[in-house]
Design a protein around this motif. Sequence first.
Motif, short mmCIF file in Angstrom:
data_model
loop_
_atom_site.label_atom_id
_atom_site.label_comp_id
_atom_site.label_asym_id
_atom_site.label_seq_id
_atom_site.Cartn_x
_atom_site.Cartn_y
_atom_site.Cartn_z
N GLY A 24 50.03 -8.49 28.12
CA GLY A 24 49.73 -9.88 27.84
C GLY A 24 50.71 -10.48 26.85
N ARG A 25 50.27 -11.48 26.15
CA ARG A 25 51.13 -12.18 25.21
C ARG A 25 51.24 -11.42 23.89
N SER A 26 52.44 -11.36 23.34
CA SER A 26 52.65 -10.68 22.07
C SER A 26 52.06 -11.46 20.91
N GLU A 91 44.06 0.10 5.63
CA GLU A 91 44.19 0.25 7.07
C GLU A 91 45.30 -0.63 7.61
N ARG A 92 45.99 -0.13 8.62
CA ARG A 92 47.03 -0.93 9.29
C ARG A 92 46.37 -2.00 10.15
N ASN A 93 46.97 -3.17 10.17
CA ASN A 93 46.53 -4.20 11.10
C ASN A 93 47.00 -3.83 12.50
N ARG A 94 46.11 -3.90 13.46
CA ARG A 94 46.46 -3.59 14.84
C ARG A 94 47.07 -4.82 15.49
N VAL A 95 48.27 -4.68 16.05
CA VAL A 95 49.01 -5.80 16.62
C VAL A 95 49.46 -5.43 18.03
N MET A 96 49.23 -6.33 18.97
CA MET A 96 49.64 -6.10 20.36
C MET A 96 50.99 -6.78 20.61
N LEU A 97 51.89 -6.05 21.25
CA LEU A 97 53.24 -6.56 21.49
C LEU A 97 53.65 -6.22 22.92
N ASN A 98 54.17 -7.22 23.61
CA ASN A 98 54.66 -7.04 24.98
C ASN A 98 56.17 -6.82 24.93
N PRO A 99 56.65 -5.61 25.23
CA PRO A 99 58.09 -5.35 25.15
C PRO A 99 58.94 -6.30 25.99
N GLU A 100 58.37 -6.81 27.09
CA GLU A 100 59.16 -7.67 27.97
C GLU A 100 59.47 -9.02 27.35
#
Length: 284
Positions: A24-26, A91-100
């Motif tokens: 999805g979106r980063s 705690e680390r913040n969880r972050v979603m990243l799309n390599p594309e």
Amino acid sequence: MPDPRVLLEAVSVLSGCQVESTSGRSQLSPQDLVNIVALREFYKQEGFRELDYPSIGTMSLHDPDQDDADLYSPAPALTAGPGPGPARQPERNRVMLNPEDFFHPQYDYDFTKIQDGGKQFLRGNEPYVRPCGWNRAALRVTQLHEGGDAWLGTGSGAWPVSYHGHGMDGSLGVILVHGGEPQDEPEYLDAAAASLTEQRTHGRGVYSTPDVTLAEKHCKTFRSQVDGKTYKVLLQNRINPKARASCQREDVWLVYIQKDLNHIQTRATVEQAIRPYGLLLKEL
């Protein structure tokens, strides 16, 4: 292109977040990454323990990673709040990243076996020391800024290249030639004399360097959970020459941050001054 999974580990190390892949979106853009790296160092200098960043939330400024440690090893305890109190694990913040949409493989460049010797390169009519020995994963930063991509080019309108290494701050012993105000530039001797009588000798702001060798001395190191190898990691940026403060050390560049700026204005100062375009890895 290096393994995208290793690249996400490198972004985790630089940002202090737990970065995971998504289709999805980063949550992070390359500009967000350099903002976070720069602001984490700056606010630690200022004595803050946390950083609030849009789309991520509140981040601890405690550094959970240790050189040559496993990337996701437990972090040392941190005392919560001033004075006596219970210890807690940040705690680390969880972050979603799309390599594309974050990386741009078309512009990757492998410098690992290149030796420039006496060759000279220019970016924005200023010397460019290429990152020989490093592997560069390009970041997707084209066609994002008003005015086009001239800042990213090789001509006179390009911005000079700088490198950002973890831990680059006032400990480098920078003395501002302008005495602390970006618009004032007295002569070198006047500034040097003033530094002897004033306590303020270090520049207040965000540091980078045109010298990749100096940046390497301050870079992050991590052992990958993907391939078991140990890597050094740096950011390769372009810096707005108009936003760069003059220092007595030519190998250190400073983006000066005025004391009366709020958090939003401080972030805007970084965004107007530094733009990333490469994630550099060097295998040990």
